[in-house]
Design a protein around this motif. Structure first.
Motif, short mmCIF file in Angstrom:
data_model
loop_
_atom_site.label_atom_id
_atom_site.label_comp_id
_atom_site.label_asym_id
_atom_site.label_seq_id
_atom_site.Cartn_x
_atom_site.Cartn_y
_atom_site.Cartn_z
N PHE A 1 -17.22 -9.95 -17.17
CA PHE A 1 -15.95 -10.53 -16.75
C PHE A 1 -15.17 -11.06 -17.96
N ALA A 2 -15.88 -11.67 -18.90
CA ALA A 2 -15.21 -12.15 -20.12
C ALA A 2 -14.63 -10.99 -20.91
N LEU A 3 -15.40 -9.92 -21.05
CA LEU A 3 -14.92 -8.74 -21.78
C LEU A 3 -13.73 -8.12 -21.07
N GLY A 4 -13.77 -8.08 -19.75
CA GLY A 4 -12.67 -7.50 -18.99
C GLY A 4 -11.38 -8.27 -19.16
N GLU A 5 -11.46 -9.60 -19.16
CA GLU A 5 -10.24 -10.41 -19.31
C GLU A 5 -9.60 -10.23 -20.68
N VAL A 6 -10.42 -10.24 -21.72
CA VAL A 6 -9.86 -10.11 -23.08
C VAL A 6 -9.37 -8.68 -23.33
N THR A 7 -10.13 -7.69 -22.87
CA THR A 7 -9.74 -6.30 -23.10
C THR A 7 -8.47 -5.92 -22.35
N ALA A 8 -8.26 -6.49 -21.17
CA ALA A 8 -7.03 -6.22 -20.43
C ALA A 8 -5.82 -6.69 -21.21
N ARG B 1 -5.82 -1.17 -19.39
CA ARG B 1 -5.65 -2.51 -18.82
C ARG B 1 -6.01 -2.52 -17.33
N GLN B 2 -5.99 -1.36 -16.70
CA GLN B 2 -6.41 -1.27 -15.30
C GLN B 2 -7.87 -0.85 -15.19
N ASN B 3 -8.25 0.18 -15.93
CA ASN B 3 -9.55 0.80 -15.71
C ASN B 3 -10.72 0.03 -16.29
N ILE B 4 -10.55 -0.57 -17.48
CA ILE B 4 -11.67 -1.29 -18.07
C ILE B 4 -12.01 -2.56 -17.28
N PRO B 5 -11.04 -3.39 -16.87
CA PRO B 5 -11.39 -4.53 -16.02
C PRO B 5 -12.04 -4.12 -14.70
N LYS B 6 -11.57 -3.02 -14.10
CA LYS B 6 -12.18 -2.53 -12.87
C LYS B 6 -13.65 -2.20 -13.10
N ALA B 7 -13.91 -1.51 -14.20
CA ALA B 7 -15.28 -1.14 -14.53
C ALA B 7 -16.13 -2.37 -14.78
N CYS B 8 -15.59 -3.33 -15.52
CA CYS B 8 -16.33 -4.57 -15.81
C CYS B 8 -16.67 -5.31 -14.51
N LYS B 9 -15.73 -5.30 -13.58
CA LYS B 9 -15.92 -6.05 -12.33
C LYS B 9 -16.97 -5.40 -11.45
N CYS C 1 -20.77 -12.93 -28.98
CA CYS C 1 -19.45 -12.68 -29.55
C CYS C 1 -18.41 -12.48 -28.45
N VAL C 2 -18.75 -11.69 -27.44
CA VAL C 2 -17.84 -11.45 -26.30
C VAL C 2 -17.46 -12.78 -25.65
N LEU C 3 -18.44 -13.64 -25.44
CA LEU C 3 -18.21 -14.92 -24.76
C LEU C 3 -17.42 -15.89 -25.63
N VAL C 4 -17.71 -15.91 -26.93
CA VAL C 4 -16.94 -16.77 -27.85
C VAL C 4 -15.48 -16.33 -27.87
N ASN C 5 -15.25 -15.03 -27.93
CA ASN C 5 -13.87 -14.51 -27.92
C ASN C 5 -13.13 -14.98 -26.67
N HIS C 6 -13.80 -14.90 -25.54
CA HIS C 6 -13.16 -15.28 -24.27
C HIS C 6 -12.84 -16.77 -24.25
N LEU C 7 -13.77 -17.58 -24.68
CA LEU C 7 -13.55 -19.03 -24.68
C LEU C 7 -12.42 -19.40 -25.65
N TRP D 1 -5.46 -9.55 -16.04
CA TRP D 1 -6.59 -9.63 -15.12
C TRP D 1 -7.36 -10.92 -15.41
N HIS D 2 -7.68 -11.68 -14.40
CA HIS D 2 -8.40 -12.94 -14.61
C HIS D 2 -9.16 -13.33 -13.35
N ASN D 3 -10.11 -14.23 -13.52
CA ASN D 3 -10.87 -14.79 -12.41
C ASN D 3 -10.99 -16.29 -12.61
N LYS D 4 -10.96 -17.03 -11.53
CA LYS D 4 -10.88 -18.48 -11.63
C LYS D 4 -12.17 -19.12 -12.15
N TRP D 5 -13.31 -18.44 -12.00
CA TRP D 5 -14.57 -19.08 -12.41
C TRP D 5 -15.01 -18.72 -13.83
#
Length: 548
Positions: free
Chosen positions: A96-103, A270-278, A422-428, A446-450
């Motif tokens: 989910f973190a990777l999906g948000e940043v990659t989008a 921006r559409q396909n990678i978050p979908k895949a991550c989710k 690294c993925v998580l640090v980038n997201h934070l 693309w984002h999620n509240k949690w």
């Protein structure tokens, strides 16, 4: 001009003058969040189904088919189940973190480039070269594993298999990226079919559905018990068994973080990678958790056959159960699919390694020669470098050379945990920068509240596992130099690379207020992606179940 070069323009400055992180100034445009090289030289050949299946193909491999036995032996059926379930939650947070940043930033090199944009150019350099080094060695190690797997059937000279798979891997790597996508798509379907088949077969065996085999049920959960004492005794020993399983599970899930490495070669990223991550994390976690549950029901944790270290299908707990039930075809089927899994892993390592090397060359952190691409958009010099290192697989023909080879491989043994961190640090960092600049998270593509909470918890868990993954070497009588190296040496290697580049180039930690998030959002607004078509009818239902 790249997005990372634009990352150093402070708010309020002119859009065409930025601060170079290495010192000085250079002309930049905020609109160019993907470099001209990527737009001009690469080709978008990966669709949604490719991205979905690449992630699945990378995560479902030898760790699932062959590695569950050692986890069951170490942690017991419940310890193994809890370990894989917990790591499945970490994978969820990472995806989910990777999906948000990659989008927001769909670039070649994925989180390596994100690290330079959001944290520090030296951090991206260190992470990037660590991934390249790991992939340079992982391909020949996978080819060596394929040779061992073929020995299950034949005693033909392993040199033949090494040459064949070097050629096959090179051909897939140098071909149009869409060819790689189709190959991985096919492999993923094979793996999914095998996993589903083994789960159903396991249930049939366990419930007494195979002629001549009595019902097993949860017999092995009662005796020898749900947990196995590991190193210590009592509750502490049971906990250490569970913790060891969790460490094994991390490496079984390795590969899910590579889903966005070729974002600049993906259609509508921006559409396909978050979908895949989710969606991928749920399917991968489901396959692993269901498989661990079934294996714990089928095979006793003290079964001596779990100690098989042949590296072939013989060590798979699924094969052990099927053989005990008199089903003779399963071992060869599992061995065949594991061979495709090993080759699939080598293909994925080639893609990840070449795209990260290309992305580093874009930022002058690698020689410019690696920017050269074929007419169909493949960085061929990067592929050639990887191919040269494939010949290290011949070291497996000599026992002494093989020892040296695996020492090299051990140097990046904990690289997957570093990549997840690294993925998580980038997201934070992205979330902190948005808060600092007063930008609402709802503005992200693309984002999620949690995710602000899940990323923080998952990063803590990753760092804890990283620091304790070699705990056995510190116990009485447990010291092993090779185990210590594989568990910890990658940490100082990353630190040395980070500090060396930081000192050499004088890079600075990117200030939160200087990260051009607003410019990235404007880029998305000004260049919207074409919506993916909605599939209807029975084909749409099938596609949705499989990869949408």
């Amino acid at each position: 001009m790249s997005m990372i070069e634009g990352a150093y323009d402070a708010p309020g400055k002119s859009a065409d003058v930025g601060v170079n992180p290495y010192g000085g100034h250079e002309s930049v445009q905020h609109g160019d969040f993907v470099t001209e090289n990527e737009e001009r030289d690469l080709r978008r050949g990966l669709g949604q189904r490719h991205i979905q299946m690449i992630a699945l193909a990378g995560a479902i491999g030898t760790g699932l088919f062959l590695g569950l036995g050692s986890s069951l032996q170490t942690g017991g059926p419940l310890g193994a189940l809890l370990g894989y379930a917990f790591v499945g939650l970490i994978v969820c947070a990472v995806q989910f973190a990777l999906g948000e940043v990659t989008a927001l930033l769909p670039v070649t090199g994925s989180f390596v480039r994100h690290a330079e944009f959001l944290v520090d150019p030296a951090f991206g350099f260190a992470i990037g070269w660590n991934i390249i080094y790991g992939n340079l060695l992982s391909i020949p190690s996978e080819i060596s594993a394929i040779c061992v797997l073929f020995q299950y059937w034949t005693d033909i000279n392993p040199s033949l298999w090494i040459v064949i798979f070097i050629v096959l891997t090179f051909v897939v790597g140098i071909a149009f990226v869409g060819i790689y996508g189709e190959v991985e798509f096919f492999f993923a379907l094979l793996k999914i079919a095998l996993v589903v088949g083994l789960i159903i077969l396991g249930l049939c065996i366990d419930l007494g559905g195979v002629s001549g085999v009595p019902r097993i049920g949860f017999r092995y959960w009662k005796h020898p018990g749900p947990f196995v004492e590991h190193i210590a005794t009592g509750s502490w020993g049971n906990f250490l068994g569970f913790w060891s399983v969790m460490i094994n599970a991390v490496f079984s899930f390795a590969g899910v973080e590579s889903i966005a490495m070729a974002a600049a070669e993906t259609k509508n990223p921006r559409q396909n990678i978050p979908k895949a991550c989710k969606r991928v994390f749920a399917r991968v976690a489901l396959f692993y958790v269901a498989s661990v549950l079934i294996v714990g029901m089928l095979v006793s944790s003290d079964d001596e056959r779990l100690q098989d270290e042949s590296g072939t299908a013989a060590q798979s707990p699924f094969v052990i159960a099927a053989s005990a039930a008199g089903i003779k075809a399963i071992p060869s089927i599992v061995n065949a699919v594991v061979i495709t899994s090993a080759w699939s892993s080598s293909n994925q390592a080639l893609l990840a390694g070449t795209r990260v090397l290309y992305s580093l060359a874009l930022k002058k952190q690698a020689p410019a020669i690696f920017l050269r691409t074929t007419a169909w958009g493949v960085p061929y010099m990067c592929v050639l470098l990887q191919t040269v290192f494939m010949f290290l697989a011949f070291m497996s023909l000599s026992s002494s050379a093989l020892t040296v080879f695996y020492w090299f491989v051990d140097l990046v043994g904990c690289g997957v945990l570093i990549s997840w961190s690294c993925v998580l640090v980038n997201h934070l960092r992205l979330l902190a920068a948005m808060k600092k600049q007063g930008i609402a998270r709802t503005e992200l593509p693309w984002h999620n509240k949690w995710t602000p909470y899940s990323s923080a918890v998952a990063l803590t868990a990753c760092l804890l596992i990283l620091l304790t993954n070699g705990f056995a070497v510190f116990t009485r009588g447990g010291w092993s130099a090779s185990s210590f190296v594989s568990s910890y040496l990658d940490i100082p290697l990353i630190l040395v690379a980070y500090l060396a580049w930081k000192y050499y180039k004088g890079t600075k930690f990117v200030a939160l207020e200087d990260i051009p998030i607003r410019a990235a959002l404007d880029e998305i607004r000004d260049n919207p992606e074409t919506p993916e078509p909605v599939r209807k009818g029975w084909k749409g239902v099938v596609m949705k179940l499989l990869w949408e």
